[in-house]
Write a protein that holds these residues in place. Structure first.
Motif, PDB file in Angstrom:
ATOM      1  N   SER A 178      50.453  31.943  37.808  1.00  0.00           N
ATOM      2  CA  SER A 178      49.896  32.622  38.994  1.00  0.00           C
ATOM      3  C   SER A 178      48.395  32.842  38.797  1.00  0.00           C
ATOM      4  O   SER A 178      47.890  32.843  37.675  1.00  0.00           O
ATOM      5  CB  SER A 178      50.609  33.943  39.252  1.00  0.00           C
ATOM      6  OG  SER A 178      50.437  34.825  38.156  1.00  0.00           O
ATOM      7  N   LEU A 231      43.378  44.316  40.047  1.00  0.00           N
ATOM      8  CA  LEU A 231      44.351  43.759  39.130  1.00  0.00           C
ATOM      9  C   LEU A 231      43.673  43.351  37.828  1.00  0.00           C
ATOM     10  O   LEU A 231      42.574  42.785  37.827  1.00  0.00           O
ATOM     11  CB  LEU A 231      45.026  42.536  39.771  1.00  0.00           C
ATOM     12  CG  LEU A 231      45.957  42.808  40.962  1.00  0.00           C
ATOM     13  CD1 LEU A 231      46.420  41.504  41.573  1.00  0.00           C
ATOM     14  CD2 LEU A 231      47.154  43.642  40.519  1.00  0.00           C
ATOM     15  N   CYS A 268      48.517  38.476  42.982  1.00  0.00           N
ATOM     16  CA  CYS A 268      48.714  37.304  42.119  1.00  0.00           C
ATOM     17  C   CYS A 268      49.568  36.304  42.884  1.00  0.00           C
ATOM     18  O   CYS A 268      50.740  36.575  43.199  1.00  0.00           O
ATOM     19  CB  CYS A 268      49.403  37.707  40.822  1.00  0.00           C
ATOM     20  SG  CYS A 268      48.372  38.688  39.711  1.00  0.00           S
ATOM     21  N   LEU A 281      44.639  34.879  40.566  1.00  0.00           N
ATOM     22  CA  LEU A 281      44.145  36.001  41.360  1.00  0.00           C
ATOM     23  C   LEU A 281      43.797  35.535  42.764  1.00  0.00           C
ATOM     24  O   LEU A 281      42.963  34.651  42.950  1.00  0.00           O
ATOM     25  CB  LEU A 281      42.912  36.624  40.697  1.00  0.00           C
ATOM     26  CG  LEU A 281      42.383  37.911  41.328  1.00  0.00           C
ATOM     27  CD1 LEU A 281      43.425  39.024  41.242  1.00  0.00           C
ATOM     28  CD2 LEU A 281      41.085  38.336  40.627  1.00  0.00           C
ATOM     29  N   ASP A 300      42.715  36.707  34.836  1.00  0.00           N
ATOM     30  CA  ASP A 300      42.321  37.060  36.194  1.00  0.00           C
ATOM     31  C   ASP A 300      41.555  35.922  36.873  1.00  0.00           C
ATOM     32  O   ASP A 300      40.758  36.141  37.782  1.00  0.00           O
ATOM     33  CB  ASP A 300      41.467  38.330  36.194  1.00  0.00           C
ATOM     34  CG  ASP A 300      40.203  38.168  35.352  1.00  0.00           C
ATOM     35  OD1 ASP A 300      40.016  37.086  34.750  1.00  0.00           O
ATOM     36  OD2 ASP A 300      39.412  39.120  35.322  1.00  0.00           O
ATOM     37  N   SER A 338      45.248  41.415  35.350  1.00  0.00           N
ATOM     38  CA  SER A 338      45.644  40.086  34.881  1.00  0.00           C
ATOM     39  C   SER A 338      46.809  39.571  35.702  1.00  0.00           C
ATOM     40  O   SER A 338      47.642  40.345  36.189  1.00  0.00           O
ATOM     41  CB  SER A 338      46.034  40.148  33.403  1.00  0.00           C
ATOM     42  OG  SER A 338      46.443  38.893  32.932  1.00  0.00           O
ATOM     43  N   CYS A 339      46.851  38.249  35.869  1.00  0.00           N
ATOM     44  CA  CYS A 339      47.988  37.581  36.513  1.00  0.00           C
ATOM     45  C   CYS A 339      48.748  36.787  35.445  1.00  0.00           C
ATOM     46  O   CYS A 339      48.151  36.207  34.539  1.00  0.00           O
ATOM     47  CB  CYS A 339      47.511  36.645  37.616  1.00  0.00           C
ATOM     48  SG  CYS A 339      46.825  37.500  39.060  1.00  0.00           S
ATOM     49  N   GLN A 340      50.046  36.763  35.581  1.00  0.00           N
ATOM     50  CA  GLN A 340      50.916  36.110  34.598  1.00  0.00           C
ATOM     51  C   GLN A 340      50.752  34.586  34.648  1.00  0.00           C
ATOM     52  O   GLN A 340      50.214  34.026  35.606  1.00  0.00           O
ATOM     53  CB  GLN A 340      52.372  36.499  34.867  1.00  0.00           C
ATOM     54  CG  GLN A 340      52.662  37.974  34.652  1.00  0.00           C
ATOM     55  CD  GLN A 340      52.370  38.406  33.229  1.00  0.00           C
ATOM     56  OE1 GLN A 340      52.791  37.752  32.261  1.00  0.00           O
ATOM     57  NE2 GLN A 340      51.631  39.498  33.082  1.00  0.00           N
ATOM     58  N   GLU A 369      43.992  42.417  46.586  1.00  0.00           N
ATOM     59  CA  GLU A 369      44.105  41.459  45.499  1.00  0.00           C
ATOM     60  C   GLU A 369      45.570  41.317  45.082  1.00  0.00           C
ATOM     61  O   GLU A 369      46.261  42.309  44.854  1.00  0.00           O
ATOM     62  CB  GLU A 369      43.269  41.902  44.296  1.00  0.00           C
ATOM     63  CG  GLU A 369      41.773  41.776  44.510  1.00  0.00           C
ATOM     64  CD  GLU A 369      40.983  42.101  43.257  1.00  0.00           C
ATOM     65  OE1 GLU A 369      41.563  42.757  42.361  1.00  0.00           O
ATOM     66  OE2 GLU A 369      39.806  41.707  43.166  1.00  0.00           O
ATOM     67  N   PRO A 408      48.065  34.244  30.682  1.00  0.00           N
ATOM     68  CA  PRO A 408      47.731  35.293  31.645  1.00  0.00           C
ATOM     69  C   PRO A 408      46.209  35.435  31.770  1.00  0.00           C
ATOM     70  O   PRO A 408      45.456  35.111  30.856  1.00  0.00           O
ATOM     71  CB  PRO A 408      48.370  36.543  31.043  1.00  0.00           C
ATOM     72  CG  PRO A 408      48.510  36.241  29.587  1.00  0.00           C
ATOM     73  CD  PRO A 408      48.726  34.774  29.475  1.00  0.00           C
TER      74      PRO A 408
END
Length: 250
Positions: free
Chosen positions: A9, A2, A21, A11, A35, A4-6, A19, A33
């Protein structure tokens, strides 16, 4: 992998090693956003958030704590209710509105009346052994709920039982009365047909009695002019006495 997580959220790794989020846990938030393996925002001591919080504004005080706000209106800290507030106060911390948590100020427990943000005083009035001060929980949940249960919420967030109102719920609402304080307020009974007939019959009988007395007195009096003057005063006094009936509600 992944990228990036928003916001809200971080990682995380699923049970099968993938993996993913995951939402920020209670008490933490993430604004941007990225990781990161953690949500780097932390709420003040004594506060929490709903999972997946994206900003400090999502922080609310936990149960047993109350809010202290800064000059800009944002949450500054959460204080322990048991140490800082009156025993008559309930500190729910927050309520849930769907997925959103909302801060709630302390409110009075049943049997107490909120007089200031952190002050609640005991109530004296009882109805059949039960306090007429219902506290503030009904008002927090919505005044419609309080009205449905026959209570009234005032501006400070105090709910009084049906028939009671005012400071400390010590006054009687319109249409209610009490025989003695601190007894509860009872609903005034409306005059029914039989009551009206009895009152009218009583007035007629009193009038007839007055006429009989007048006739007898006139015949036996040597000074009719003085007698008429006295009877006129008596009649006016009698009319004045029964005029109090007009103040009663029908």
């Amino acid at each position: 992998r992944l990228q990036s997580c928003q916001p809200g959220s971080f990682l995380d790794v699923s049970p099968d090693g993938q993996e993913i989020c995951g939402p920020c846990p209670a008490g933490r938030y993430k604004q941007l956003p990225g990781d990161q393996a953690v949500c780097n925002g932390t709420c003040p001591t004594g506060s929490t958030t709903a999972p997946g919080a994206q900003s400090f504004g999502a922080c609310v005080c936990s149960r047993g704590f109350f809010q202290v706000y800064g000059d800009d209106g944002s949450l500054l800290q959460c204080k322990d209710c048991s140490r800082e507030a009156d025993v008559g106060l309930e500190c729910p911390g927050f309520i849930s509105n769907g997925s959103v948590l909302l801060n709630v100020a302390p409110y009075a427990r049943p049997g107490y009346f909120l007089t200031a943000p952190l002050t609640a005083v005991p109530c004296e009035v009882e109805q059949s052994g039960v306090t007429v001060c219902l506290g503030g929980a009904l008002c927090v949940n919505g005044s419609a709920a309080a009205v449905a249960l026959g209570s009234i919420c005032n501006e400070e967030g105090n709910a009084c039982a049906e028939g009671s109102a005012g400071f400390l719920c010590s006054e009687c609402s319109s249409g209610y009365a009490r025989s003695s304080y601190p007894g509860g307020c009872q609903k005034c009974e409306s005059l029914v047909g039989a009551d009206l007939v009895w009152i009218l019959l009583h007035i007629v009988l009193q009038s007839f009695q007055a006429l009989v007395i007048t006739a007898v007195s006139v015949r036996s009096s040597n000074s009719q002019r003085a007698l008429y003057s006295a009877l006129l005063r008596l009649g006016l006094q009698w009319l004045q006495a029964i005029s109090v009936l007009s103040i009663f509600e029908a």
